[in-house]
Design a protein around this motif. Sequence first.
Motif, PDB file in Angstrom:
ATOM      1  N   UNK A  46      62.950  80.032  16.038  1.00  0.00           N
ATOM      2  CA  UNK A  46      63.879  80.919  15.573  1.00  0.00           C
ATOM      3  C   UNK A  46      64.265  81.573  13.948  1.00  0.00           C
ATOM      4  N   UNK A  47      64.147  80.460  13.202  1.00  0.00           N
ATOM      5  CA  UNK A  47      63.598  80.626  11.961  1.00  0.00           C
ATOM      6  C   UNK A  47      62.738  81.908  11.261  1.00  0.00           C
ATOM      7  N   UNK A  48      61.462  81.990  11.620  1.00  0.00           N
ATOM      8  CA  UNK A  48      60.395  83.025  11.917  1.00  0.00           C
ATOM      9  C   UNK A  48      61.073  84.338  12.504  1.00  0.00           C
ATOM     10  N   UNK A  49      61.189  84.353  13.867  1.00  0.00           N
ATOM     11  CA  UNK A  49      61.531  85.422  14.002  1.00  0.00           C
ATOM     12  C   UNK A  49      62.672  86.090  13.330  1.00  0.00           C
ATOM     13  N   UNK A  50      64.324  85.737  13.525  1.00  0.00           N
ATOM     14  CA  UNK A  50      64.925  86.299  12.297  1.00  0.00           C
ATOM     15  C   UNK A  50      64.813  86.192  10.597  1.00  0.00           C
ATOM     16  N   UNK A 110      61.540  87.739  10.038  1.00  0.00           N
ATOM     17  CA  UNK A 110      60.175  89.108  10.786  1.00  0.00           C
ATOM     18  C   UNK A 110      61.334  90.121  11.019  1.00  0.00           C
ATOM     19  N   UNK A 111      62.589  90.222  12.108  1.00  0.00           N
ATOM     20  CA  UNK A 111      63.160  91.131  12.422  1.00  0.00           C
ATOM     21  C   UNK A 111      64.185  91.366  10.671  1.00  0.00           C
ATOM     22  N   UNK A 112      64.246  90.873  10.231  1.00  0.00           N
ATOM     23  CA  UNK A 112      65.007  91.570   8.874  1.00  0.00           C
ATOM     24  C   UNK A 112      64.238  92.061   8.132  1.00  0.00           C
ATOM     25  N   UNK A 113      62.851  91.772   8.414  1.00  0.00           N
ATOM     26  CA  UNK A 113      61.197  92.135   7.057  1.00  0.00           C
ATOM     27  C   UNK A 113      61.641  91.860   5.765  1.00  0.00           C
ATOM     28  N   UNK A 114      62.269  90.074   6.085  1.00  0.00           N
ATOM     29  CA  UNK A 114      61.581  88.665   4.578  1.00  0.00           C
ATOM     30  C   UNK A 114      60.790  88.098   4.755  1.00  0.00           C
ATOM     31  N   UNK A 115      59.806  88.245   3.625  1.00  0.00           N
ATOM     32  CA  UNK A 115      58.864  87.328   4.034  1.00  0.00           C
ATOM     33  C   UNK A 115      58.800  86.226   4.021  1.00  0.00           C
ATOM     34  N   UNK A 116      59.404  85.662   2.675  1.00  0.00           N
ATOM     35  CA  UNK A 116      59.689  84.892   1.985  1.00  0.00           C
ATOM     36  C   UNK A 116      60.662  83.576   2.641  1.00  0.00           C
ATOM     37  N   UNK A 117      60.727  82.233   3.531  1.00  0.00           N
ATOM     38  CA  UNK A 117      61.665  81.637   3.939  1.00  0.00           C
ATOM     39  C   UNK A 117      62.777  81.090   3.711  1.00  0.00           C
ATOM     40  N   UNK A 118      62.692  80.837   1.592  1.00  0.00           N
ATOM     41  CA  UNK A 118      63.620  80.689   1.328  1.00  0.00           C
ATOM     42  C   UNK A 118      64.251  82.174   0.433  1.00  0.00           C
ATOM     43  N   UNK A 159      57.890  82.624  22.696  1.00  0.00           N
ATOM     44  CA  UNK A 159      57.400  81.525  24.033  1.00  0.00           C
ATOM     45  C   UNK A 159      57.434  79.647  23.487  1.00  0.00           C
ATOM     46  N   UNK A 160      58.542  79.277  24.311  1.00  0.00           N
ATOM     47  CA  UNK A 160      58.364  78.171  23.925  1.00  0.00           C
ATOM     48  C   UNK A 160      58.646  77.311  24.819  1.00  0.00           C
ATOM     49  N   UNK A 161      57.718  76.166  25.816  1.00  0.00           N
ATOM     50  CA  UNK A 161      56.991  75.398  26.999  1.00  0.00           C
ATOM     51  C   UNK A 161      58.940  73.936  26.626  1.00  0.00           C
ATOM     52  N   UNK A 162      58.930  73.766  27.360  1.00  0.00           N
ATOM     53  CA  UNK A 162      60.404  72.703  27.993  1.00  0.00           C
ATOM     54  C   UNK A 162      59.287  71.509  28.713  1.00  0.00           C
ATOM     55  N   UNK A 163      59.753  70.334  27.677  1.00  0.00           N
ATOM     56  CA  UNK A 163      60.215  70.202  27.129  1.00  0.00           C
ATOM     57  C   UNK A 163      59.813  70.321  25.535  1.00  0.00           C
ATOM     58  N   UNK A 164      60.525  70.280  24.735  1.00  0.00           N
ATOM     59  CA  UNK A 164      60.088  71.290  22.924  1.00  0.00           C
ATOM     60  C   UNK A 164      60.578  70.242  22.054  1.00  0.00           C
ATOM     61  N   UNK A 165      60.683  70.588  20.780  1.00  0.00           N
ATOM     62  CA  UNK A 165      61.371  69.443  19.816  1.00  0.00           C
ATOM     63  C   UNK A 165      62.066  70.097  19.482  1.00  0.00           C
ATOM     64  N   UNK A 166      63.257  69.602  18.847  1.00  0.00           N
ATOM     65  CA  UNK A 166      64.571  70.550  17.965  1.00  0.00           C
ATOM     66  C   UNK A 166      63.693  71.311  17.482  1.00  0.00           C
ATOM     67  N   UNK A 167      63.134  70.494  16.122  1.00  0.00           N
ATOM     68  CA  UNK A 167      62.807  71.321  14.881  1.00  0.00           C
ATOM     69  C   UNK A 167      61.597  72.450  14.992  1.00  0.00           C
ATOM     70  N   UNK A 168      61.060  72.370  16.101  1.00  0.00           N
ATOM     71  CA  UNK A 168      60.150  73.791  16.421  1.00  0.00           C
ATOM     72  C   UNK A 168      60.408  74.254  17.229  1.00  0.00           C
ATOM     73  N   UNK A 169      61.566  74.386  17.733  1.00  0.00           N
ATOM     74  CA  UNK A 169      62.108  75.285  17.488  1.00  0.00           C
ATOM     75  C   UNK A 169      63.521  76.448  17.082  1.00  0.00           C
ATOM     76  N   UNK A 170      63.727  74.834  16.199  1.00  0.00           N
ATOM     77  CA  UNK A 170      64.838  76.044  15.082  1.00  0.00           C
ATOM     78  C   UNK A 170      63.407  76.812  14.429  1.00  0.00           C
ATOM     79  N   UNK A 171      62.341  75.955  13.960  1.00  0.00           N
ATOM     80  CA  UNK A 171      61.242  76.702  12.847  1.00  0.00           C
ATOM     81  C   UNK A 171      61.030  78.362  13.231  1.00  0.00           C
TER      82      UNK A 171
END
Length: 224
Positions: A112-116, A118-126, A98-110
């Motif tokens: 998004x990456x974290x959810x993706x 988690x859903x793919x079972x990837x532990x490392x960010x790289x 859950x992200x509240x408005x207004x929001x920072x684009x950088x946080x939103x993208x972070x």
Amino acid sequence: MRILLVEDDPSLGEGLRTVLRRAAYAVDWLQDGASALAAIRGGGLDLVVLDLGLPRKDGLDVIREARRAGATVPILVLSARERAADRMLGLDLGADDYVGKPFDNGELLARVRALLRRSSGQASPTLAFAGLALDPASLTVTWQGRVVDLPRREVALLRLLMEHPGRIVTRETAQQRLYGWDEDVASNAVDVHVHHLRKRLHPALIRTVRGVGYALDDPANDAA
């Protein structure tokens, strides 16, 4: 990666679509809850970014009905509703963040990456494979320690292949993950992207499975 953006504010929706596309995601933008629910039920999505105050069907109802229908796609709620009860209800109904408005684009993208991840079972960010590395946050690609400058669409294709190394990714799947509904796509677009990646990285890094698609391979195996 294919993201469904559901936001009824034209200015905010246009801005978010631009931000997400610059991050090498394919984005489909809808502006009402009923259309969003139909798209989620249709499948083929990697993530949903969902506003709550939507015409035709409220965002909370979209979450509730999507989960009841068996949809497992991660849902990131984006809303100006500030009450803790609304946030808790959204999460309890099946939202993943859950992200509240207004929001920072950088946080939103972070997020998004974290959810993706988690859903793919990837532990490392790289992502890393056989001398190849990709940082989804900066869209930086390195091959054998050397930074390689790639267009965002080719970064997106490489990211898709690196998430499933050795497994065949069909042309149809690749096209769906690279292009939104509103984008014109040439019939050989994916093949052209693969050709460019081979030239910039290594000719044996991506294997063609004739009539099906492509798979990521270790070039060292080819040399052996």
